[in-house]
Design a protein around this motif. Structure first.
Motif, PDB file in Angstrom:
ATOM      1  N   HIS A  70       0.815  -1.213   0.000  1.00 42.88           N
ATOM      2  CA  HIS A  70       0.000   0.000   0.000  1.00 42.88           C
ATOM      3  C   HIS A  70       0.852   1.269   0.000  1.00 42.88           C
ATOM      4  O   HIS A  70       0.303   2.372  -0.048  1.00 42.88           O
ATOM      5  CB  HIS A  70      -0.929   0.020   1.210  1.00 42.88           C
ATOM      6  CG  HIS A  70      -1.895  -1.122   1.242  1.00 42.88           C
ATOM      7  ND1 HIS A  70      -2.900  -1.268   0.319  1.00 42.88           N
ATOM      8  CD2 HIS A  70      -1.989  -2.184   2.084  1.00 42.88           C
ATOM      9  CE1 HIS A  70      -3.589  -2.367   0.586  1.00 42.88           C
ATOM     10  NE2 HIS A  70      -3.061  -2.935   1.650  1.00 42.88           N
ATOM     11  N   VAL A  71       2.162   1.112   0.087  1.00 35.80           N
ATOM     12  CA  VAL A  71       3.063   2.269   0.099  1.00 35.80           C
ATOM     13  C   VAL A  71       3.544   2.521  -1.325  1.00 35.80           C
ATOM     14  O   VAL A  71       4.251   1.694  -1.912  1.00 35.80           O
ATOM     15  CB  VAL A  71       4.261   2.021   1.035  1.00 35.80           C
ATOM     16  CG1 VAL A  71       5.236   3.200   0.971  1.00 35.80           C
ATOM     17  CG2 VAL A  71       3.776   1.816   2.459  1.00 35.80           C
ATOM     18  N   ASP A  72       3.152   3.650  -1.887  1.00 32.49           N
ATOM     19  CA  ASP A  72       3.467   3.966  -3.276  1.00 32.49           C
ATOM     20  C   ASP A  72       4.775   4.736  -3.359  1.00 32.49           C
ATOM     21  O   ASP A  72       4.808   5.938  -3.625  1.00 32.49           O
ATOM     22  CB  ASP A  72       2.319   4.766  -3.901  1.00 32.49           C
ATOM     23  CG  ASP A  72       2.485   4.921  -5.398  1.00 32.49           C
ATOM     24  OD1 ASP A  72       3.225   4.115  -5.995  1.00 32.49           O
ATOM     25  OD2 ASP A  72       1.893   5.854  -5.971  1.00 32.49           O
ATOM     26  N   ALA A 126       5.980   1.021  -8.399  1.00 33.70           N
ATOM     27  CA  ALA A 126       4.939   1.819  -7.768  1.00 33.70           C
ATOM     28  C   ALA A 126       4.222   2.664  -8.820  1.00 33.70           C
ATOM     29  O   ALA A 126       4.739   2.897  -9.917  1.00 33.70           O
ATOM     30  CB  ALA A 126       5.538   2.725  -6.698  1.00 33.70           C
ATOM     31  N   ASN A 127       3.012   3.135  -8.484  1.00 34.93           N
ATOM     32  CA  ASN A 127       2.245   3.945  -9.429  1.00 34.93           C
ATOM     33  C   ASN A 127       3.019   5.164  -9.902  1.00 34.93           C
ATOM     34  O   ASN A 127       2.943   5.559 -11.070  1.00 34.93           O
ATOM     35  CB  ASN A 127       0.927   4.393  -8.789  1.00 34.93           C
ATOM     36  CG  ASN A 127      -0.077   3.266  -8.675  1.00 34.93           C
ATOM     37  OD1 ASN A 127       0.099   2.199  -9.269  1.00 34.93           O
ATOM     38  ND2 ASN A 127      -1.117   3.481  -7.904  1.00 34.93           N
ATOM     39  N   MET A 135      -9.705  -9.612  -8.953  1.00 37.84           N
ATOM     40  CA  MET A 135      -8.724  -9.646  -7.875  1.00 37.84           C
ATOM     41  C   MET A 135      -8.898  -8.408  -7.010  1.00 37.84           C
ATOM     42  O   MET A 135      -9.389  -7.378  -7.472  1.00 37.84           O
ATOM     43  CB  MET A 135      -7.299  -9.728  -8.426  1.00 37.84           C
ATOM     44  CG  MET A 135      -7.008 -11.022  -9.155  1.00 37.84           C
ATOM     45  SD  MET A 135      -5.297 -11.119  -9.747  1.00 37.84           S
ATOM     46  CE  MET A 135      -5.330 -12.704 -10.594  1.00 37.84           C
ATOM     47  N   ALA A 136      -8.455  -8.537  -5.737  1.00 35.23           N
ATOM     48  CA  ALA A 136      -8.703  -7.467  -4.780  1.00 35.23           C
ATOM     49  C   ALA A 136      -7.500  -6.564  -4.550  1.00 35.23           C
ATOM     50  O   ALA A 136      -7.648  -5.477  -3.999  1.00 35.23           O
ATOM     51  CB  ALA A 136      -9.145  -8.056  -3.432  1.00 35.23           C
ATOM     52  N   SER A 137      -6.298  -6.976  -4.955  1.00 33.56           N
ATOM     53  CA  SER A 137      -5.110  -6.193  -4.607  1.00 33.56           C
ATOM     54  C   SER A 137      -3.999  -6.374  -5.628  1.00 33.56           C
ATOM     55  O   SER A 137      -3.984  -7.337  -6.412  1.00 33.56           O
ATOM     56  CB  SER A 137      -4.589  -6.602  -3.226  1.00 33.56           C
ATOM     57  OG  SER A 137      -4.044  -7.907  -3.283  1.00 33.56           O
TER      58      SER A 137
END
Length: 209
Positions: free
Chosen positions: A70-72, A168-169, A196-198
């Motif tokens: 969750h860390v971009d 990362a994004n 998919m969820a993640s």
């Protein structure tokens, strides 16, 4: 590095004095700015959202590794030995860009942050020999197609390939000349089409059965 370019860094370590030491080491490069601190990965998520770092310098903590997805930001991991470094390299769900040893000179940490910020990888010389042996035993297997009910667009396919390589994004946006918001939109579409969820599931699906 151009003095007008600043690499924003968040430091994550359970020990306050260790965070202080990392701050001191990074001051060796005026183009690196420490913009926040966290004591663990859970706290790191909220700090990173608020501070929007380019790089996270992270103590190799064993807990909550799944949350690191969750860390971009590019991640520089500080490890205690080559074996633990190998474990981190195998953890492909994280945006690991560089690995340094806790006993390395300060210059190695600065160099690792510089390399992580520009999108390249880095392993400190003190770890490289042993890690070469470890990596040879865990070479990545070919990517397996993501099953979808609706075909991906060409742009979604490009974004997917970069996600599955751990980017990362922010870095995907730079490489493809897109905004981060657009990249997030494409990632959401891919997740929906793949049911998919993640991101972690997308990356895990990359390994051949």
């Amino acid at each position: 590095m151009d003095s007008d370019i600043h690499t924003r860094v968040v430091v994550c370590d359970r020990h306050p004095y260790a965070r202080l030491g990392i701050r001191g080491a990074l001051r060796r490069d005026p183009a690196i700015e420490v913009v926040g601190e966290a004591a663990d990965i859970v706290e790191l998520i909220s700090v990173a959202e608020a501070r929007d770092p380019d790089v996270v310098v992270l103590e190799a903590q064993a807990q909550h590794l799944d949350k690191l997805t969750h860390v971009d930001a590019a991640v520089v991991v500080v490890v205690a030995d080559a074996e633990s470094a190998g474990d981190w390299i195998r953890f492909t769900q994280a945006n690991i860009r560089a690995v340094v040893h806790g006993d390395d000179p300060e210059d190695e940490l600065v160099e690792a942050v510089r390399r992580a910020a520009n999108g390249s990888g880095y392993i400190s010389p003190g770890l490289s020999g042993e890690l070469m042996r470890l990596v040879r035993t865990t070479l990545p297997r070919p990517l397996r197609p993501v099953p979808t009910h609706t075909p991906l667009t060409s742009r979604e396919a490009e974004v997917l390939q970069l996600v599955r390589r751990g980017l990362a994004n922010k870095e995907i946006a730079r490489r493809l000349g897109l905004s981060e918001k657009t990249v997030k939109f494409h990632v959401s579409n891919v997740l929906a089409k793949a049911h998919m969820a993640s991101r972690a599931q997308l990356i895990a699906s990359a390994a051949s059965a």
